[in-house]
Scaffold this motif. Structure first.
Motif: not given
Lengths: 308, 274
Positions: A41, A37, A240, A244, B111-121, B204-205, A269, B209, B140, A48, A52
């Motif tokens: 995740v 996981f 942090v 966000n 690790i701020p989750f939002q920063l991973l949203t683009i690759p996860l999307y 929410f985010l 973003m 998405l 996720p 990635f 990109m």
């Protein structure tokens, strides 16, 4: 690898295999779903995203093989010359300058006040924590009602009400968002400080009062240094969380308005990466934001450590 | 700070924190939005349940709540099954790589989750085609790392003799976990469920998405879409928004009020980790 004495005598295996795999190699199987996981995740998306950001990456139908050439720092150059992106990074700077100090001061003061034997202690703790457990989308609804031009806040302020009103005023939109987030998260940080206050030795307070120090002095000389590790953590977590920021500018100020005055990097973003279909640009913003947060965290750490 | 001042400061604080919630409820019951000071008090002539009917007609509260429930339930299930396994292994089993996994668990919490949203999307929506699906929504968040940490802490507190004797009897580790350890850490399971609940319920985010179909959107998403697009056209937009807000807030606030001790102690514990 950690090697402690826990579990000694429990293993059945023994011998050389046990020294390589550990006494209970079945543990590897137990953590495997969690590790998979984390890899899927967190680790892979992180790599990635960096990939990109260095390629001309665009959406294509699943299974279609397309050429996505390496473009070096092109995406970063595009991002850094984009005024909306620069604005959003400046905005988050303003946000952090308001949010972080306010969070530290208010949560420490309220935790200090709560730490005494006081009536209604549970009531206070619970009421401070309620915003933290509630969905931002729900609370944003009532803030919109409170802070709109004809809202209760402006009614109470009367002639002192700002014009244009809070959320549509380009100077006040970001500070209002910062105050909203401070309010929403404060309960969590109060609890962090409450836990830290339990570790401040009572003897130090007694010694201070023997020396004739006032309460204010003993707060400054005993409490504040006593909770320094917690302060480091509060500053880090608030930074942090602030980096966000998305839901609040998206909903509270109608998509980072007025005119981008409250747009956050995550909002930009999302707009660049997903709405406009440039995940490579979006990823570059994300990578820059991570680097920014890391730098900020290191600087804060230096500053807070040096003081102690 | 003298004691009456201290109490007064705390009281002012409590008012600032609680008033918006009270106002949310009052506002959701007003026929006409009343932003005057008097509007903060219930007035019999200006009370209605119509806002709830209006928001229900616009976003189908039942369906949205069901989606929120499935999303949240899936995350809780994943956390209970795989998180307990991981927490137990990290606390009680010696195996190669345990320290690394433990450090990873701590690391991902900052690790701020939002920063991973683009690759996860890109991965989940574009590569795996999981847009508009519960699986894509849950994936996720499937295992809550804070809960894993809490489980580990509780398993650590159990006496070692318990495990030694079970192992001497030849019990398998999975049996020890399920028959010996889990029954002794039931409070940890409740704490884990509670702190896991507020994540996906309030998120929410990410669901925003990946769900474009309205009948798959959790309430936080459908309400947010209502705020940004539809509300301007409603007769009493604030009333309807606040009615939706009350429905979204109620389950989390109710759970918190009933189990506040568990919530607060778990936050205290996870705070000490740093």
């Amino acid at each position: 690898m950690t090697r402690d004495t826990r579990g000694r005598g429990g293993g059945r295996g023994g011998g050389e295999l046990a020294t390589v795999l550990g006494k209970q190699p079945i543990g590897t199987a137990f953590v495997t779903p969690y590790v998979v996981f984390l890899a899927a995740v967190f680790a892979y998306p992180l790599v990635f995203a960096v990939y990109m950001s260095f390629h001309d990456y665009f959406f294509a139908a699943p299974g279609v093989v397309v050429d996505r050439p390496f473009v070096g720092f092109d995406n970063y150059a595009a991002v850094l010359s984009d005024p909306a992106v620069r604005r959003s990074f400046a905005n988050i700077g303003i946000f952090l300058l308001i949010n972080v100090p306010l969070t530290v001061v208010l949560s420490l003061l309220l935790a200090y006040a709560l730490n005494a034997a006081i009536r209604w202690r549970t009531f206070f703790r619970v009421s401070y924590y309620v915003p933290y457990v509630t969905a931002s989308v729900a609370v944003v609804g009532v803030w919109l009602f409170l802070f709109n031009s004809n809202g209760l806040v402006n009614t109470v302020l009367g002639p002192l009400a700002p014009d244009p009103s809070w959320l549509v005023n380009s100077n006040l939109a970001m500070p209002t968002v910062a105050i909203y987030v401070t309010w929403k998260q404060l309960g969590f940080f109060i609890l962090l400080y409450l836990a830290a206050l339990q570790n401040v030795s009572k003897d130090l307070y007694e010694a201070a009062s023997m020396d004739g120090a006032s309460r204010l002095k003993s707060f400054w000389n005993v409490t504040v240094p006593g909770v320094r590790p917690a302060t480091t953590l509060v500053v880090l977590l608030a930074t942090v969380t602030g980096a966000n920021l998305f839901t609040e500018p998206y909903l509270l100020t109608g998509g980072g308005g007025p005119d981008g005055a409250s747009a956050s990097p995550v909002l930009i973003m999302y707009q660049r990466g997903i709405e406009q279909g440039n995940p490579d640009i979006g990823s570059a913003i994300g990578v820059l934001l991570v680097l920014g947060v890391l730098t900020l965290a290191l600087i804060q750490r230096r500053l807070l450590d040096r003081e102690s | 700070m003298k004691s009456p001042w201290r109490f007064l400061a705390l009281l002012v604080g409590a008012f600032v924190f609680l008033f918006p919630f009270y106002y949310m409820l009052i506002g959701s019951l007003q026929t006409e939005p009343d932003p005057s000071v008097g509007g903060a008090f219930p007035s019999p002539g200006n009370l209605t349940g119509h806002n709830y009917t209006e928001i229900n007609a616009a976003i189908d509260l039942g369906r949205s709540l069901l989606n929120s429930g499935i999303f949240t339930g899936g995350v809780i299930l994943g956390t209970l099954v795989f998180g307990v396994l991981a927490g137990y292994a990290l606390a009680r089993l010696q195996f190669r790589g345990r320290g690394t996994v433990f450090n990873l668990m701590l690391l991902v919490q900052v690790i701020p989750f939002q920063l991973l949203t683009i690759p996860l999307y890109v991965l989940i929506v574009r590569s795996y085609g999981l847009a508009d699906s519960y699986l894509g929504m849950i994936a996720p968040f499937a295992i809550n790392s804070t809960a894993v940490f809490v489980f580990r802490q509780y398993f650590l507190q159990l006496p070692q003799e318990l495990f030694d004797s079970a192992r001497i009897d030849g019990a398998r580790e999975l049996d020890i976990l399920l028959r010996v350890a889990v029954p002794l850490v039931k409070p940890a399971l409740l704490t884990g469920v509670l702190l896991t609940f507020i994540g996906p319920w309030n998120e929410f985010l990410w669901p925003f998405l990946i769900t474009k179909q309205q009948d798959l959107q959790p309430l936080a998403v459908s309400l947010a879409n209502y705020i940004t697009t539809v509300s301007a056209r409603a007769a009493n937009p604030f009333g309807a928004v606040l009615a939706g807000a009350c429905v979204l807030a109620a389950p989390a606030v109710a759970l918190f009020l009933v189990f506040q001790r568990r919530f607060i102690s778990s936050s205290l514990e996870s705070g000490v980790k740093g």
